[in-house]
Design a protein around this motif. Structure first.
Motif, short mmCIF file in Angstrom:
data_model
loop_
_atom_site.label_atom_id
_atom_site.label_comp_id
_atom_site.label_asym_id
_atom_site.label_seq_id
_atom_site.Cartn_x
_atom_site.Cartn_y
_atom_site.Cartn_z
N ALA A 50 0.84 -1.20 0.00
CA ALA A 50 0.00 0.00 0.00
C ALA A 50 0.87 1.24 0.00
O ALA A 50 0.49 2.28 -0.53
N ASN A 70 -7.79 7.47 -5.68
CA ASN A 70 -8.26 6.52 -4.68
C ASN A 70 -7.35 5.31 -4.62
O ASN A 70 -6.93 4.79 -5.64
N GLY A 71 -7.07 4.89 -3.41
CA GLY A 71 -6.25 3.69 -3.26
C GLY A 71 -4.76 3.95 -3.37
O GLY A 71 -3.96 3.02 -3.38
N SER A 75 -4.88 7.57 3.06
CA SER A 75 -5.44 7.29 4.38
C SER A 75 -4.53 6.39 5.19
O SER A 75 -4.37 6.57 6.39
N GLU A 181 -10.09 13.12 3.78
CA GLU A 181 -11.11 13.70 2.91
C GLU A 181 -12.51 13.54 3.47
O GLU A 181 -13.36 12.95 2.86
N ALA B 296 -5.38 -2.76 13.46
CA ALA B 296 -6.03 -1.82 12.55
C ALA B 296 -6.04 -2.38 11.12
O ALA B 296 -6.89 -2.03 10.32
N1 LIG Z 1 -7.19 -2.73 6.24
C1 LIG Z 1 -6.88 -2.97 4.96
N2 LIG Z 1 -6.79 -4.26 4.51
C2 LIG Z 1 -6.44 -4.51 3.23
N3 LIG Z 1 -6.16 -3.56 2.31
C3 LIG Z 1 -6.24 -2.27 2.70
C4 LIG Z 1 -6.60 -1.90 4.04
N4 LIG Z 1 -6.58 -0.55 4.13
C5 LIG Z 1 -6.23 -0.09 2.91
N5 LIG Z 1 -6.02 -1.12 2.05
C6 LIG Z 1 -5.58 -1.00 0.65
O1 LIG Z 1 -4.46 -0.15 0.62
C7 LIG Z 1 -4.52 0.72 -0.49
C8 LIG Z 1 -4.47 2.16 -0.03
O2 LIG Z 1 -5.68 2.49 0.61
P1 LIG Z 1 -5.97 3.93 1.20
O3 LIG Z 1 -4.83 4.35 2.04
O4 LIG Z 1 -7.31 3.89 1.86
O5 LIG Z 1 -6.04 4.83 -0.10
P2 LIG Z 1 -6.59 6.32 -0.28
O6 LIG Z 1 -6.93 6.87 1.07
O7 LIG Z 1 -5.46 7.04 -0.94
O8 LIG Z 1 -7.77 6.23 -1.16
C9 LIG Z 1 -5.80 0.36 -1.22
O9 LIG Z 1 -5.45 -0.50 -2.28
C10 LIG Z 1 -6.62 -0.34 -0.21
O10 LIG Z 1 -7.44 -1.31 -0.82
#
Ligand SMILES: Nc1ncnc2c1ncn2[C@@H]1O[C@H](COP(=O)(O)OP(=O)(O)O)[C@@H](O)[C@H]1O
Ligand SMILES: [Mg+2]
Lengths: 399, 299
Positions: A50, A70-71, A75, A181, B296
């Motif tokens: 990630a 996104n992704g 976050s 966001e 988490a």
């Molecule tokens: N708890 C989790 N378990 C598995 N995959 C996750 C988890 N949290 C985030 N991801 C994956 O990590 C990547 C980054 O997610 P995220 O940080 O939410 O992206 P953003 O906030 O930029 O949209 C994504 O591909 C998401 O599917």
């Protein structure tokens, strides 16, 4: 080894984070199966990165906009900064109290009242009850909660929860303020007040990391931009450069999605300046947009033309009725005084048949391409004032 | 022109990452994050989170005692009902010998300890799983969740002790002068209970179906622990091993000796129980802290 960084410093060094790519149900049954597979030599684990090798050094008082599709890991990065999540590898160091608004369902506990949540959050930040009490009225006043403050947070609307969450994070004097966001849940008035408050705390020296898809809002708050793409830092620069790079990449992606099988195709387009030879465009001077449409559709249709900065909503949109006769159709539009300041813009177009409510799309709304405009830059607005769209207005000052 | 386009940079490290270059497949192994626990820092954080513990416990208590009579009855009636059944079955039918102390008091002392343990397990094991959304929002030492449920169980236990006082009146006896031995025994009881609650709570996050096993464990436990019968019913040569695995056996036995028989608790058994509880507590804490970092991710 850890140097003494001042409060408000954020440091990530070679931070990597991975998640399980295979969907996991977190059951004992599955684990037993997995163990059995592993005994047979099949590793059976599938990880996906990630975040990859993220290095950031943010000084106290800096305001950083974190952008990316996104992704891309925004976050995840914020969660690791708040220590809710842990990295797979690397060092994360955030000095001082952290105020964070990461999810809409803010507040600490849904079963507690707004008042209890505020005190609890303060306690978790390491503030004394007395210190929280001193800011309590500001928080309630800012969040416009009024009488709801003694109601359980689970009965709040999502807008109210967000307001409480933001007010708590932004008024308990954190050294670092992290905002994901979520502001979009609030109404426009409250969004503006949030931006105002962020500007205020930024001026007081709080470090800010702001994630939003509302790029003008990011630009109005942040001086520095970090663009994440697929978990890596693509650009870490001034906010303008970061946004420009990000916008370009979104445009490149949206152009790539071709529309096939529609009755009309855009064969050619041209945006040119006054002179036939001089194709450069200048602010406040005439511009001609010429389109050539191909396809065997016959009948009346409306042609729409729009201009945007990035892929956000258009700065302006104009339309015209045309009669198509089956062959190639050339149409030109003259704009006598181009109202755009210096910058790169996207031209959008679409054609819809007249009189039909559905199935009337002859050529769906899409970006045809980009053009650059030369001329004066826009004056910078005060901080935290969001400009919806860049428009150049000819003007004269007198005093 | 739209101004200078941003370049792909990574200036801080002085390494240019050309677009399209294959990304490294993973971090160098020496960078892999390892949790280091500093006892002082851990203690400090826990202390800083005391408000949260109090608020979590208060919320549970308030929900339960919203109807004060029912809430109170719940805390009192369950052990009393069990006590009555035990008196009928074990005292009348099986004829458990309890010497100078009335059987009802004998069983009730055991039930107080057992109820405390099983309440903490039933609530505490789910304390993380039930608060997953919260775990993704705010940082706090996660051990506060099982701790708060133990605090709630403690309130129930205090009520239970009050009822015990009434029972002493009913049976017209007084607790023996040795009752101060209860203090160290209480410490052993808390240490063991918290240690097990820590392990179970984090286990339920990663293995959600374990929660279905919990009622079975607590229901069998009441018979596997000397609640209705004295520790002496366990074969003599197995007693030390038994107390090592289940320190509650020695704790209950110790309370009975101190409160009902006016004797000091068996030193050897108590020490084994204390050592075992310490292992459960420290081991449970380390397991908890190790697994905590991934909560988490799966929340
Ligand atoms: N708890 C989790 N378990 C598995 N995959 C996750 C988890 N949290 C985030 N991801 C994956 O990590 C990547 C980054 O997610 P995220 O940080 O939410 O992206 P953003 O906030 O930029 O949209 C994504 O591909 C998401 O599917
Ligand atoms: Mg996100």
């Amino acid at each position: 080894m850890s140097r003494d960084y001042p409060l408000g410093t954020i440091r990530t060094e070679q931070v990597w984070k991975r998640f399980r790519a295979d969907q996991q149900r977190m059951l004992l049954r599955d684990r037993v199966e997995q163990a059995a597979r592993r005994l047979r030599g099949d590793r059976g684990e599938d990880w996906r990165w990630a975040l990859r090798d993220v290095n950031l050094h943010i000084e106290p008082g800096e305001s950083v906009g974190l952008i990316g599709s996104n992704g891309s890991g925004k976050s995840t990065l914020l969660k690791m900064l708040t220590r809710v999540m842990y990295p797979y590898a690397g060092v994360i160091d955030v000095r001082g109290r952290i105020g964070a608004l990461i999810e809409i369902r803010a507040g600490i506990h849904p079963d507690l009242t707004g008042r209890e949540n505020i005190y609890l959050f303060g306690a978790l930040l390491g503030l004394k009850r007395r210190e929280v009490a001193g800011r309590f009225d500001d928080i309630v006043e800012f969040a416009r909660l009024g009488g709801a403050i003694d109601r359980q947070v689970k009965f709040y609307s999502s807008g109210m929860q967000m307001r409480l969450g933001f007010a708590v994070a932004a008024y308990l004097e954190p050294h670092v303020l992290l905002v994901d966001e979520v502001l979009a849940v609030g109404d426009a008035v409250f969004q503006q007040r949030c931006l105002d408050r962020m500007r205020e705390v930024a001026e007081q020296g709080t470090t800010i990391v702001f994630v939003s898809h509302d790029l003008p809002a990011v630009q109005s708050i942040c001086r520095r931009g970090v663009w994440l793409e697929q978990g890596t830092v693509r650009v870490d620069a001034g906010i303008k450069d970061a946004l420009a790079g990000y916008r370009d990449s979104i445009e490149a992606q949206s152009e790539a999605s071709a529309r096939v099988g529609e009755p009309l195709q855009l064969l050619k387009y041209e945006v040119r300046g006054e002179d036939g030879d001089d194709t450069t465009l200048h602010t406040d001077e005439p511009v001609t947009v010429e389109l050539t449409l191909g396809g065997d559709y016959r009948g009346d249709a409306t042609l729409h033309l729009g201009v945007s900065e990035g892929t956000s909503s258009p700065i302006f949109q104009i339309s015209h009725e045309i009669r198509l006769t089956g062959g190639d159709h050339r149409v030109a539009c003259v704009i006598p005084r181009l109202p755009l300041p210096r910058g790169r813009y996207t031209l959008w177009t679409g054609v819809y048949s007249i009189g039909k409510t559905d199935g009337g799309t002859l050529m769906s709304w899409h970006s045809a391409g980009q053009f650059d405009v030369f001329g004066p830059m826009l004056d910078t607005p005060p901080r935290a004032v969001v400009m919806a769209a860049p428009v150049f207005v000819p003007h004269q000052w007198e005093d | 022109m739209g101004g200078q386009r941003a370049q792909v940079i990574d200036e801080q490290q002085g390494r240019a990452a050309p677009p399209g270059a294959p990304a490294p497949v993973g971090p160098p192994p020496e960078l892999v994050f390892k949790r280091r626990l500093r006892p002082v820092q851990v203690a400090h954080e826990l202390w800083a989170a005391r408000e949260l513990v109090r608020a979590l416990a208060e919320r549970d208590l308030r929900a339960r005692y919203k109807q004060a009579v029912l809430g109170f009855a719940w805390a009192v009636l369950t052990p009393l009902a069990l006590c009555a059944i035990f008196t009928l079955v074990f005292h009348r039918a099986v004829k458990i010998e309890t010497g100078a102390a009335p059987y009802t008091l004998f069983a009730y002392v055991g039930l107080i300890v057992w109820q405390f343990f099983s309440n903490t397990m039933n609530q505490g094991a789910l304390s993380l799983a039930n608060n997953l959304s919260l775990l993704n929002k705010v940082y706090c030492p996660r051990e506060v969740f099982p701790l708060a449920t133990m605090l709630v169980a403690t309130v129930d236990m205090v009520i239970g002790v009050g009822v015990l006082g009434l029972m002493f009146l009913v049976f017209w006896t007084a607790p023996a002068a040795t009752f101060l031995w209860a203090v160290p025994l209480l410490a052993v009881q808390f240490a063991f209970t918290y240690g097990v609650a820590l392990i179970l709570s984090v286990a339920v996050v990663y293995l959600r179906d374990v929660r279905h096993l919990l009622p079975i464990i607590t229901q069998m436990g009441v018979f596997a622990t000397p609640v209705a019968y004295p520790l002496a019913k366990i074969p003599h040569r197995l007693q030390e091993v038994y107390v090592g695995v289940n320190p509650l056996g020695a704790v209950i036995e110790g309370y009975r000796k101190a409160l009902l028989y006016g004797e000091a608790p068996d030193a050897r058994m108590t020490l084994i129980a204390a050592a075992s509880s310490l292992v459960f507590l420290v081991g449970g804490y380390l397991v908890f802290k190790k697994l905590e970092t991934g909560i988490a991710d799966v929340a």
